[in-house]
Design an enzyme around this catalytic site. Sequence first.
Site, PDB file in Angstrom:
ATOM      1  N   CYS A   1       1.957  38.742  22.331  1.00 52.88           N
ATOM      2  CA  CYS A   1       3.137  37.898  22.147  1.00 52.88           C
ATOM      3  C   CYS A   1       3.334  37.631  20.652  1.00 52.88           C
ATOM      4  O   CYS A   1       2.440  37.139  19.972  1.00 52.88           O
ATOM      5  CB  CYS A   1       2.955  36.582  22.899  1.00 52.88           C
ATOM      6  SG  CYS A   1       4.272  35.395  22.612  1.00 52.88           S
ATOM      7  N   LYS A  29       0.862  -1.183   0.000  1.00 47.94           N
ATOM      8  CA  LYS A  29       0.000   0.000   0.000  1.00 47.94           C
ATOM      9  C   LYS A  29       0.897   1.231   0.000  1.00 47.94           C
ATOM     10  O   LYS A  29       1.542   1.557   0.990  1.00 47.94           O
ATOM     11  CB  LYS A  29      -0.902  -0.007   1.232  1.00 47.94           C
ATOM     12  CG  LYS A  29      -1.907   1.115   1.235  1.00 47.94           C
ATOM     13  CD  LYS A  29      -2.914   0.940   2.361  1.00 47.94           C
ATOM     14  CE  LYS A  29      -3.946   2.050   2.316  1.00 47.94           C
ATOM     15  NZ  LYS A  29      -3.339   3.379   2.527  1.00 47.94           N
ATOM     16  N   CYS A  82       1.298  31.206  27.832  1.00 49.78           N
ATOM     17  CA  CYS A  82       1.663  32.614  27.715  1.00 49.78           C
ATOM     18  C   CYS A  82       0.363  33.359  27.464  1.00 49.78           C
ATOM     19  O   CYS A  82      -0.315  33.101  26.475  1.00 49.78           O
ATOM     20  CB  CYS A  82       2.635  32.832  26.555  1.00 49.78           C
ATOM     21  SG  CYS A  82       2.807  34.568  26.099  1.00 49.78           S
TER      22      CYS A  82
HETATM   23 ZN   LIG Z   1       4.785  34.949  24.799  1.00 48.93          ZN
END
Ligand SMILES: [Zn+2]
Length: 682
Positions: free
Chosen positions: A441, A128, A436
């Site tokens: 960010c 396969k 975070c």
């Molecule tokens: Zn960050």
Amino acid sequence: MIQRKEENILVKISIKIQKQIEELVKQVNEYDYYYYSLDKPKISDQEYDEIFNQLNNLEIKHPQFIDKNSPTQRVSGTALEAFKHITHNNKMLSLSNVFNNNEIIDWCKKNMEEVSSSEILEIVCEPKIDGLAVNLTYNNGEFIQAATRGDGYIGEDITANIRTIRSLPLKIDYKKKISIRGEIYIKKTEFNIINNQRKKDGFDIYMNPRNLAAGTMRQLNPAIVSERKLQLFTYQLINEEDNSQFNNTHHENMMSLNELGFPVNSLIKKVKGEKKVIEYCKNIENIRDSLDYEIDGVVIKFNNLKIQNMLGSRSRSPKWATAYKFKAEQKYTELTAIAITVGRTGTLTPVATLKPIVINGVTVKHATLHNEKYIKINNIDIGDTVAVERSGDVIPKIIGLKKGKRDKRTTFLMPKKCPFCLSFIKKNISTSEAQCININCKERLKKNIIYFVSKECMNIRGLGTQIIEKLIRENIIRNISDLFYLYLQKDKIIFLEKMGEKSVSNLIDEINKSKKLPLNKILTALGIHNVGSEIALLLAEKYTNIDNLTNAKLEELKNIEGIGPIVSNSIFEFFNSAETQELLNKLKSAGLNMHQNMKINSVEQKKTYLYNQNVAITGTMVNWTRSELFELLIKLGAKINKTITKKTTILVVGTDPGKKLTLAENNNIKKLYEKELLDLIK
Ligand SMILES: [Zn+2]
């Protein structure tokens, strides 16, 4: 008299050249067949190049004699704007799976009982190939079309790309209309060469050969595809003109394919009895690593085509075939470091850096470590020897540990600050998840943009990770909506990226095109926690526009079938944050379509769907001639539009759609594919 003689000579010379070209085409085709399909080169590469160039030069000098199926004509000059949709004549099914010997035995027995066969039936086994399914259509002895599987009903037209595959015969010695199914793949050696080059050039590398093959097939420029050296194995032959079979068995069909010049895997084998099937699977699994193409199992089929017919198919897969799937391969290597990545929602994930190790022919250098708890529970440390598993598209995992040599073990601790923006992270004690939570960010933004432009979401091509990083670093992109204002900074981008004006224009076109996508795509792209593409579609169809959804009450969301309390909470929270509203307003003023066309569900809706609508048609239908279709549409109450006008509301789309399709897409006109029209009148 003299002139007449000269003309005669000219005609003779020209016939001679034409013959010479034909002869060279034949020769190159034969060498290609031996080289690409049989893997047994007949002449040296140098000799081949000489003959190929001879042909090429003659054709350049005498373009009137170029056969469009000449091996020099595999790459068409122009790049496509988009892939057309193609309705498959015969549904392209996928395969059911078996995972161990007992399941193989059960599968064989159950099916033999079903056809109440007194004798042991022949079974054909073949590796396969881990590639991409393709449907190739030939008519009148010529290759005319290639389509991807798509959803099994409708695929994409990749004819120009597939033409570049050297093992694909452009002409065959068979005139009737036939379809041939096969698998497109890239050799492991080629995969490693391309990835190494991409790494040097600073591009993202491909996860595995199949991803590379898939990415290549979706290239709009056949010239690039040609460089990537795609390969082909064929494994099914379908008569498109009537139900008659070429031969009585699958194995004979494969031999016929081979005779017609198609590459068929040489490991294909006819066996009898479950024990032999199991033996074959074991043998193939043992030689798996030595093959230069990725396989992920063995396909098991009943050989007799009458038996295949008797067994028939379920909705998604045939009953006469199944796939034995190999277990994921594991290997030991050294864990040399633990790095931290930050995802788009801010989640910090520890990732193991590994001493590179080849698993199933692919070099593995990283594996996920999930979270702090996982590392602690499994007592994983830098310097340990770990067992790594890799299967298909999944990120490699560490599944075991040979104890490290040191007595003193350092305990891994998640950093207290985000390694990218240095803001303090939030820790969830119970789930051991670290996050975070700084919405500015840049690492999170980067991941968000990568996700937002991905194929599953807004499908904006030409925006790779490196460009995104640079645009964020230069403050050109500070949030998602800035993407839609990139055109204002075109010159700056050209300068920064050292990109040609053309590619920047293409990128901006791509971005503009994405504005017209339906609401479900935008909802997916927004990356709402717990909302994937399926729930996004559910919401888009229920609320039909973004304002309705924004105003939805929590109770209401909870009561939607398929959405639980957790998901409804995330949706509600998302839409009730000031941040989200600010983003949505920006996206709206950038001109994004935030609507969803109604889905046709109820019988009543079906009956009236076309009533009083202005309907245009493009492409050819499988089930109706043009006039039959006109009649049908009028019966359903539609008004036929010869061209797309301001009034047009629906475009009926068949195979090989024309310019009307693009026009409809650009003007937000609803599309109705043949399959959907069939559903409508059921
Ligand atoms: Zn960050």
